[in-house]
Design a protein around this motif. Structure first.
Motif, PDB file in Angstrom:
ATOM      1  N   LEU A 111       0.799  -1.118   0.095  1.00 53.82           N
ATOM      2  CA  LEU A 111      -0.135   0.071  -0.008  1.00 53.82           C
ATOM      3  C   LEU A 111       0.700   1.219   0.010  1.00 53.82           C
ATOM      4  O   LEU A 111       0.475   2.358  -0.831  1.00 53.82           O
ATOM      5  CB  LEU A 111      -0.880   0.174   1.206  1.00 53.82           C
ATOM      6  CG  LEU A 111      -2.116  -1.159   1.178  1.00 53.82           C
ATOM      7  CD1 LEU A 111      -2.777  -1.078   2.449  1.00 53.82           C
ATOM      8  CD2 LEU A 111      -2.884  -0.867  -0.104  1.00 53.82           C
TER       9      LEU A 111
ATOM     10  N   GLY B  43       1.778   1.719  -3.411  1.00 52.31           N
ATOM     11  CA  GLY B  43       0.721   2.424  -4.389  1.00 52.31           C
ATOM     12  C   GLY B  43       0.683   3.922  -3.986  1.00 52.31           C
ATOM     13  O   GLY B  43       0.566   4.368  -5.028  1.00 52.31           O
ATOM     14  N   TRP B  44       0.973   4.329  -2.656  1.00 49.20           N
ATOM     15  CA  TRP B  44       0.795   5.762  -2.545  1.00 49.20           C
ATOM     16  C   TRP B  44       1.984   6.357  -2.996  1.00 49.20           C
ATOM     17  O   TRP B  44       1.702   7.504  -3.358  1.00 49.20           O
ATOM     18  CB  TRP B  44       0.815   5.763  -0.958  1.00 49.20           C
ATOM     19  CG  TRP B  44       0.777   7.249  -0.261  1.00 49.20           C
ATOM     20  CD1 TRP B  44      -0.028   8.200  -0.226  1.00 49.20           C
ATOM     21  CD2 TRP B  44       2.029   7.811   0.096  1.00 49.20           C
ATOM     22  NE1 TRP B  44       0.270   9.375   0.262  1.00 49.20           N
ATOM     23  CE2 TRP B  44       1.680   9.259   0.345  1.00 49.20           C
ATOM     24  CE3 TRP B  44       3.541   7.647   0.085  1.00 49.20           C
ATOM     25  CZ2 TRP B  44       2.713  10.132   0.893  1.00 49.20           C
ATOM     26  CZ3 TRP B  44       4.243   8.594   0.583  1.00 49.20           C
ATOM     27  CH2 TRP B  44       3.954   9.931   0.872  1.00 49.20           C
TER      28      TRP B  44
ATOM     29  N   TYR C 215      -3.726  -0.560  -4.663  1.00 49.70           N
ATOM     30  CA  TYR C 215      -2.412   0.124  -5.002  1.00 49.70           C
ATOM     31  C   TYR C 215      -2.484   0.040  -6.648  1.00 49.70           C
ATOM     32  O   TYR C 215      -1.642   1.008  -7.315  1.00 49.70           O
ATOM     33  CB  TYR C 215      -1.311  -0.638  -4.570  1.00 49.70           C
ATOM     34  CG  TYR C 215      -0.867  -2.221  -4.940  1.00 49.70           C
ATOM     35  CD1 TYR C 215      -0.406  -2.353  -6.157  1.00 49.70           C
ATOM     36  CD2 TYR C 215      -1.195  -3.192  -4.132  1.00 49.70           C
ATOM     37  CE1 TYR C 215       0.072  -3.533  -6.648  1.00 49.70           C
ATOM     38  CE2 TYR C 215      -0.753  -4.408  -4.472  1.00 49.70           C
ATOM     39  CZ  TYR C 215      -0.167  -4.721  -5.836  1.00 49.70           C
ATOM     40  OH  TYR C 215       0.066  -5.950  -6.316  1.00 49.70           O
TER      41      TYR C 215
ATOM     42  N   GLY D   9      -1.676   3.723  -7.928  1.00 51.64           N
ATOM     43  CA  GLY D   9      -0.400   3.470  -8.492  1.00 51.64           C
ATOM     44  C   GLY D   9      -0.062   3.499  -9.900  1.00 51.64           C
ATOM     45  O   GLY D   9       1.027   3.923 -10.305  1.00 51.64           O
TER      46      GLY D   9
ATOM     47  N   ALA E 246       3.444   1.683  -9.954  1.00 49.22           N
ATOM     48  CA  ALA E 246       3.187   0.766  -8.701  1.00 49.22           C
ATOM     49  C   ALA E 246       3.336  -0.759  -8.848  1.00 49.22           C
ATOM     50  O   ALA E 246       3.677  -1.300  -7.975  1.00 49.22           O
ATOM     51  CB  ALA E 246       1.796   1.295  -8.017  1.00 49.22           C
TER      52      ALA E 246
ATOM     53  N   THR F 107       6.129  -2.788  -6.987  1.00 48.89           N
ATOM     54  CA  THR F 107       5.681  -3.805  -6.005  1.00 48.89           C
ATOM     55  C   THR F 107       5.953  -5.130  -6.590  1.00 48.89           C
ATOM     56  O   THR F 107       6.462  -6.035  -5.980  1.00 48.89           O
ATOM     57  CB  THR F 107       4.264  -3.940  -6.066  1.00 48.89           C
ATOM     58  OG1 THR F 107       3.664  -3.975  -7.177  1.00 48.89           O
ATOM     59  CG2 THR F 107       3.684  -2.685  -5.241  1.00 48.89           C
TER      60      THR F 107
END
Length: 495
Positions: A10, A13-14, A166, A170, A174, A178
């Protein structure tokens, strides 16, 4: 450990959302500015879904070393893909009006003013990727059911929600970051489990003990057939047409970076697949030595992780399974979202004032992520097949439908729109018929009908595309000039 893992995803993603500029190219392709190491591991993690940690060890546990032909076929296919497809696709998609999806590239490459090839290839992506995402969600649900004793549906919903969050915010960056993080976790897990298992049991004798339990366990050929081996190796053909993997080549910074990505990515892949095979083999001895009963072979990694390690490390290993599952689902969601946005929505909205509607397109992409995930979750609510079977069907669909077309578009000036359309449709029909009608005949008839459907689909596509292209009108644009430009750019960047 699981909570920590989810929080890291997460956070990525942010972070990616904060870096976003609201541009569709950036949301869907990372602005073509992804480094070689992230490219390599994101391609690998996107490829090696839950089937690598659950499906492949389960297959090796069930039939023995003969299942390793699958790992060999995949490694060779991925390696060849870095040479045959990666460099040309990276350059040609930029030359072809900066295409950010495979359907858009084919549309621009073949000068299709009707947009028919974009629509049909986009439909193939949406249909097969929805099924593919379904396979990942099934694996996630079974993981939570097996490891935590929760309901299957709780795991399904939890994993679906985390991935949606996410990916929704993102985008491609993202997903790539990830994937890199998840790829590292997967590698450590696939090395750690078989080594610790052998140390606790009998060292390298653990493998010979597996053969004592059943002689075919360490035999490359027994436990399978010639058709079975050909089918396993044929999985490697799928790489040329997997949109969620080859899109990684489109996003890398430049062609020169692909050399580093290839070495790093194939090394990661070879070690991880070897680890998966060893998990299955050591698992045979582990289960037998401890007098355990394993109802589902695809949970062998989970069982060993829980019994061999401290709960903290066991949690890390479960996070590795989640990493394998979630990295693939996220990659597939972003590609499906790209198809729905770039290949359908933008067609409906038209080209007028498109540059000023970037934020609108990004929002449509995010809503597409949500819709595809929701449909896949509905399909996954009542699973009725093994993870490997689910992945195999979707893999065959993409590999057969897109593989030959992608290769021919990058190398053959004679490819036509009608030829490409005919080949894709013929391959898709062949795969579906093989799965539903022909393959069941193998249960009572010739073993030939058990052949993995990607091979007949791939061959049919190649033949139909070439034959139809030879008898139809060539594209109006100067394709030969474009192909020479692509070769010239690649040569210059590699010097």
């Amino acid at each position: 450990m699981i909570v920590l893992y989810f929080l890291i995803l997460l956070f990525i993603g942010w972070y990616s959302y904060k870096r976003s500029t609201g541009d569709l190219n950036e949301y869907m392709l990372g602005g073509r500015n992804i480094g070689p190491y992230v490219t390599a591991l994101s391609a690998g993690a996107a490829d090696m879904s839950g089937w690598m940690i659950m499906g492949l060890p389960g297959e090796v546990y069930s039939v023995g070393l003969s299942a390793a032909w699958l790992a060999i076929g995949l490694t060779v296919g991925a390696y060849v893909n870095y040479f045959v497809v990666a460099p040309r696709l990276r350059v040609y998609t930029e030359i072809a009006n900066d295409s950010i999806t495979i359907p858009e590239f084919l549309n621009n490459r073949l000068s299709d003013n009707t947009n028919l090839i974009k629509i049909i290839s986009g439909l193939i992506i949406v249909v097969f990727f929805t099924l593919y995402v379904n396979s990942g969600l099934v694996a996630g649900g079974r993981l939570f059911e097996s490891a935590f004793g929760t309901s299957y549906h709780f795991g399904l919903i939890l994993i679906g929600v985390i991935i949606i969050v996410y990916t929704f915010f993102g985008g491609y960056l993202a997903v790539s970051l990830t994937d890199f993080f998840q790829g590292v976790i997967m590698l450590i897990a696939m090395v750690m489990v078989p080594i610790v298992a052998m140390l606790q049991l009998s060292g390298f004798d653990t493998l010979s003990q597996a053969a004592e339990i059943k002689p075919t366990n360490l035999d490359w050929f027994k436990g399978t057939t010639v058709i079975g081996i050909i089918s396993f190796i044929a999985w490697g053909l799928g790489y040329f047409g997997q949109p969620h993997i080859i899109v990684r080549f489109m996003s890398v910074q430049n062609v020169k970076k692909l050399r580093t990505a290839r070495r790093f990515g194939i090394g990661w892949m070879a070690i991880s697949l070897l680890g998966a095979v060893l998990v299955g083999l050591t698992g045979i001895t582990f289960v037998n030595s401890n007098g355990l009963v394993l109802e589902d072979p695809e949970t062998i990694f989970i069982l060993m992780g829980q019994l061999l390690f401290h709960p903290l490390i066991g949690g890390f290993l479960l996070a590795a399974i989640l990493a394998a599952i979630m990295s693939t689902i996220a990659s597939q969601l972003i590609v499906t979202s790209s198809a729905l946005t770039e290949d359908f929505y933008k067609l409906i909205r038209g080209k007028e004032n498109a540059e000023n509607r970037q934020k609108e397109f990004v929002m449509v992409g995010r809503v597409s992520v949500l819709l595809v995930a929701a449909v896949a979750m509905v399909i996954a609510w009542s699973p009725n097949a093994t993870i490997l079977d689910l992945v195999g069907n979707a893999w065959a669909g993409f590999g057969a439908a897109f593989g030959p077309i992608v290769i021919l578009s990058l190398y053959w000036k004679g490819l036509t729109r009608t030829g490409a359309l005919s080949g894709m449709i013929a391959a898709s029909v062949t795969v579906i018929l093989w799965i539903t009608v022909i393959s069941p005949m193998g249960e009572t008839g010739s073993d030939f009908w058990n052949l993995y459907e990607i091979l007949p689909g791939f061959i049919v596509n190649l033949i139909v595309t070439v034959v139809v292209s030879l008898f139809t009108a060539k594209p109006a644009q100067d394709v030969e000039k474009e192909l020479n430009t692509v070769k010239s750019i690649i040569k210059h960047e590699l010097e």
